[in-house]
Design an enzyme around this catalytic site. Sequence first.
Site, PDB file in Angstrom:
ATOM      1  N   ASP A 139       0.871  -1.169   0.000  1.00 21.32           N
ATOM      2  CA  ASP A 139       0.000   0.000   0.000  1.00 21.32           C
ATOM      3  C   ASP A 139       0.915   1.227   0.000  1.00 21.32           C
ATOM      4  OD1 ASP A 139      -2.383   1.574   0.314  1.00 21.32           O
ATOM      5  OD2 ASP A 139      -1.944   1.724   2.441  1.00 21.32           O
TER       6      ASP A 139
ATOM      7  N   ASP B 280      -0.253   5.103   1.212  1.00 19.39           N
ATOM      8  CA  ASP B 280      -0.526   6.010   2.336  1.00 19.39           C
ATOM      9  C   ASP B 280      -0.441   5.266   3.664  1.00 19.39           C
ATOM     10  OD1 ASP B 280      -0.956   8.209   0.707  1.00 19.39           O
ATOM     11  OD2 ASP B 280      -3.116   7.920   0.604  1.00 19.39           O
TER      12      ASP B 280
ATOM     13  N   ASP C 225      -3.217  12.550   0.587  1.00 15.44           N
ATOM     14  CA  ASP C 225      -4.309  13.506   0.373  1.00 15.44           C
ATOM     15  C   ASP C 225      -4.314  14.571   1.460  1.00 15.44           C
ATOM     16  OD1 ASP C 225      -5.103  12.089  -1.860  1.00 15.44           O
ATOM     17  OD2 ASP C 225      -6.681  10.995  -0.808  1.00 15.44           O
TER      18      ASP C 225
ATOM     19  N   ASP D 124      -4.959   3.148  -3.173  1.00 17.69           N
ATOM     20  CA  ASP D 124      -6.103   3.993  -3.521  1.00 17.69           C
ATOM     21  C   ASP D 124      -5.728   5.478  -3.464  1.00 17.69           C
ATOM     22  OD1 ASP D 124      -8.659   4.547  -4.345  1.00 17.69           O
ATOM     23  OD2 ASP D 124      -9.599   4.267  -2.379  1.00 17.69           O
TER      24      ASP D 124
ATOM     25  N   ASP E 240      -1.908  -1.180   5.828  1.00 10.71           N
ATOM     26  CA  ASP E 240      -2.328  -0.576   7.097  1.00 10.71           C
ATOM     27  C   ASP E 240      -3.838  -0.383   7.216  1.00 10.71           C
ATOM     28  OD1 ASP E 240      -3.150   2.590   6.755  1.00 10.71           O
ATOM     29  OD2 ASP E 240      -1.854   1.859   5.162  1.00 10.71           O
TER      30      ASP E 240
END
Length: 261
Positions: A24, A26, A35, A115, A197
């Site tokens: 992943d 972030d 973001d 994402d 996470d």
Amino acid sequence: MAASSVPSTTPVPSPPKRFLVLFDFDETIVNESSDDAVVRAAPGQQLPDWLRHSYREGYYNEQMQRILAYMAEQGVTEDSIRSKVEQIPPTPGLLTLFQYLQSRKQDFELVVVSDANMYFIEAWLERAGARHLFHRIFTNPASFDAQGRLVLLPFHAHGCQRCPDNMCKQVIVREYLSRRQQERGGCPFQRVFYVGDGANDICPMLALGPRDTAFPRRHFPMHRLLQEMQDAGTEGLKVSVVPWASGQDVVDCLNRLEEER
């Protein structure tokens, strides 16, 4: 006169890499949401209430599209956005983990499944000197248009009821494993490792088998949800679970597993 023997210059193909490591982004590679970091480039380093309150559950990608459009309207430049992304610190020990994987690049194939979006991920990895480590990045497309707006699109459509509207990581992982096995002449990876996470890192765990390992960040949603699934004996959850607080924890586990050749 005997013909002289000329050594063949045809390169010997490298054997397929034995292991796949999925990351992943972030709060796994970087230590906060990219973001959230970029919002600090907005006027007053925050968003207006009407924009914050426009979020719909399961449609975060749609919300981020509105945020980026607002920031462009407020005159926030590409340089400002890129600078905020590049300043995000890595998670503890992450660079140690990258160095370990770089030193064993003949064994490990690395992929990002996130994402976030392509612009943020590539900007950060390039700044960290780590972009070359990754064979593929699966994330939401994003690029600046002629008007200076960062245009964000959904990654794909899917029918999974567990996942956000724009991305199901289980679909991505299953399709990638199948395609890579074909590309590797029918040779699957010996083991798959997934470092994550968040809650959206749970669904792809159902694509992994008993020889594979999930690395959930300790005390983050993925860790808590996996514990609950293990306690409940959730059908389909076969993966081993090894929590991490630092990238060194992942290195230590990979070292042990590599010794089991």
